[in-house]
Write an enzyme that holds these catalytic residues in place. Structure first.
Site, PDB file in Angstrom:
ATOM      1  N   ASN A  70       0.863  -1.184   0.000  1.00  0.00           N
ATOM      2  CA  ASN A  70       0.000   0.000   0.000  1.00  0.00           C
ATOM      3  C   ASN A  70       0.900   1.235   0.000  1.00  0.00           C
ATOM      4  OD1 ASN A  70      -1.803   2.033   0.541  1.00  0.00           O
ATOM      5  ND2 ASN A  70      -2.338   1.326   2.606  1.00  0.00           N
ATOM      6  N   TRP A  71       0.977   1.897  -1.145  1.00  0.00           N
ATOM      7  CA  TRP A  71       1.885   3.052  -1.273  1.00  0.00           C
ATOM      8  C   TRP A  71       1.274   4.340  -0.719  1.00  0.00           C
ATOM      9  CZ3 TRP A  71       4.070   2.069  -6.942  1.00  0.00           C
ATOM     10  CH2 TRP A  71       4.865   0.914  -6.911  1.00  0.00           C
ATOM     11  N   LYS A  72       0.045   4.252  -0.269  1.00  0.00           N
ATOM     12  CA  LYS A  72      -0.649   5.393   0.358  1.00  0.00           C
ATOM     13  C   LYS A  72      -0.455   6.664  -0.463  1.00  0.00           C
ATOM     14  CE  LYS A  72      -0.068   3.170   4.812  1.00  0.00           C
ATOM     15  NZ  LYS A  72      -0.154   3.275   6.260  1.00  0.00           N
ATOM     16  N   HIS A 128      -9.623   0.555   4.902  1.00  0.00           N
ATOM     17  CA  HIS A 128      -8.303   0.750   5.509  1.00  0.00           C
ATOM     18  C   HIS A 128      -8.427   1.629   6.757  1.00  0.00           C
ATOM     19  CE1 HIS A 128      -4.249   2.245   6.173  1.00  0.00           C
ATOM     20  NE2 HIS A 128      -3.866   1.107   5.615  1.00  0.00           N
ATOM     21  N   GLU A 154      -5.289  -5.399  10.491  1.00  0.00           N
ATOM     22  CA  GLU A 154      -4.352  -4.297  10.703  1.00  0.00           C
ATOM     23  C   GLU A 154      -4.768  -3.517  11.943  1.00  0.00           C
ATOM     24  OE1 GLU A 154      -2.273  -3.134   6.787  1.00  0.00           O
ATOM     25  OE2 GLU A 154      -4.130  -2.019   6.885  1.00  0.00           O
ATOM     26  N   GLY A 193       1.624   2.278  10.645  1.00  0.00           N
ATOM     27  CA  GLY A 193       2.460   3.469  10.485  1.00  0.00           C
ATOM     28  C   GLY A 193       3.128   3.946  11.763  1.00  0.00           C
ATOM     29  N   SER A 201       3.237  -2.017  10.440  1.00  0.00           N
ATOM     30  CA  SER A 201       4.677  -1.957  10.726  1.00  0.00           C
ATOM     31  C   SER A 201       5.423  -3.249  10.392  1.00  0.00           C
ATOM     32  CB  SER A 201       4.918  -1.533  12.182  1.00  0.00           C
ATOM     33  OG  SER A 201       4.339  -0.264  12.413  1.00  0.00           O
ATOM     34  N   GLY A 247       2.785  -1.022   4.349  1.00  0.00           N
ATOM     35  CA  GLY A 247       2.692   0.387   3.986  1.00  0.00           C
ATOM     36  C   GLY A 247       4.087   0.975   3.828  1.00  0.00           C
ATOM     37  N   GLY A 248       4.543   1.674   4.848  1.00  0.00           N
ATOM     38  CA  GLY A 248       5.829   2.403   4.799  1.00  0.00           C
ATOM     39  C   GLY A 248       6.977   1.638   4.151  1.00  0.00           C
TER      40      GLY A 248
HETATM   41  P1  PGA Z   1       2.559   0.371   7.697  1.00  0.00           P
HETATM   42  O1  PGA Z   1       1.123   0.441   7.031  1.00  0.00           O
HETATM   43  O2  PGA Z   1       3.265  -0.831   7.128  1.00  0.00           O
HETATM   44  O3  PGA Z   1       3.235   1.664   7.325  1.00  0.00           O
HETATM   45  O4  PGA Z   1       2.352   0.235   9.167  1.00  0.00           O
HETATM   46  C1  PGA Z   1       0.357  -0.713   6.800  1.00  0.00           C
HETATM   47  C2  PGA Z   1      -0.888  -0.339   6.049  1.00  0.00           C
HETATM   48  O5  PGA Z   1      -1.352   0.769   6.229  1.00  0.00           O
HETATM   49  O6  PGA Z   1      -1.435  -1.121   5.255  1.00  0.00           O
END
Ligand code: PGA
Length: 246
Positions: free
Chosen positions: A10-12, A94, A166, A172, A208, A229-230
């Site tokens: 997920n590149w947000k 999400h 999640e 995040g 994370s 994500g990150g």
């Molecule tokens: P994160 O995000 O890996 O940055 O914690 C996960 C997500 O939002 O799917």
């Protein structure tokens, strides 16, 4: 055959269009385990470019959709539009949509129904907040999220049911969920889903996930992969993660 491993990214809203294209090219150059299923959720404005670069090698989908097909919904993009662009999957519910943009369980349900009609595989994201966990409401919150999403829904034959657990407090933050706890929750999610949909779901963990902890999640029997994500937004951290799967 080895169990499939789902590596979802997920590149947000982390990347501008030029950075998105560069990252997609870098993703294509890496080698992935033969049993991996990769899906990428890029920023909406770059979806077409990313689909072209991946050329069917990886699944691509939006991070958010709207259920109506067309109309006066300023700022929204319909699930139907993404289908026409070639998206096969879409994130729904999400944590950032639920908590920053106040998306309700009802919104999530409408989005899932629209996707199923179109043949887009929804990736249902769900999780409890730190406050809910502290108040021992985790199971109650998760069960109501899943019931609202799946109860009495007609699930197309052959379409996977993918659920990403999640925990909101892990998204995040750098504070990942203990893998045994993620496994305990994943087994509850499996049971609930199986009762509602009469099929076992694919359960992913997100929150994370990094190169150093991915293996712990993948070793759990109810977890089939991760939603990252990150660490998915830089080729260095993504390649580290992929390397640690192999
Ligand atoms: P994160 O995000 O890996 O940055 O914690 C996960 C997500 O939002 O799917």
């Amino acid at each position: 055959m080895d169990k499939k491993i789902y590596l979802f990214a997920n590149w947000k809203m982390y990347l501008n269009p030029a950075e998105t294209v560069d990252l997609a090219r870098d993703y294509s150059k890496l080698s992935y385990p033969a049993n991996s299923v990769v899906a990428v959720f890029p920023p909406t404005v770059s979806i077409t470019e990313v689909i072209k670069i991946f050329n069917n090698k990886f699944a691509v989908g939006p991070q958010n959709t709207y259920w109506a097909e067309k109309g006066g919904y300023t700022g929204e993009s319909s699930a139907a539009t993404f289908k026409q662009l070639g998206c096969t999957h879409a994130l729904v519910g999400h944590a950032e949509r639920r908590h920053i943009f106040h998306e309700s369980n009802h919104d999530v349900r409408l989005k899932i129904e629209a996707m199923l009609q179109l043949g887009i595989t929804p990736v249902l994201c769900m999780g409890e907040t730190a406050e809910e966990r502290k108040k021992l409401q985790t199971e109650e919150v998760l069960e109501s999220q899943i019931r609202s999403a799946f109860m009495d829904i007609v699930w197309p034959e052959g379409m996977e049911a993918i659920v990403a657990y999640e925990p909101v407090w892990a998204v995040g933050t750098g504070e990942s969920c203990d893998p045994n706890e993620a496994e305990r929750v994943a087994s509850l999610i499996s049971n609930w889903t199986e009762k509602l949909l009469k099929r076992p779901p694919v359960v992913l963990y997100g929150g994370s996930v990094r190169g150093e902890n991915i293996k712990h999640y993948l070793s759990m029997s109810h977890l089939s992969g991760v939603l990252v994500g990150g660490a998915s937004t830089k080729i260095e951290t993504w390649s580290e993660l992929v390397k640690n799967v192999s």
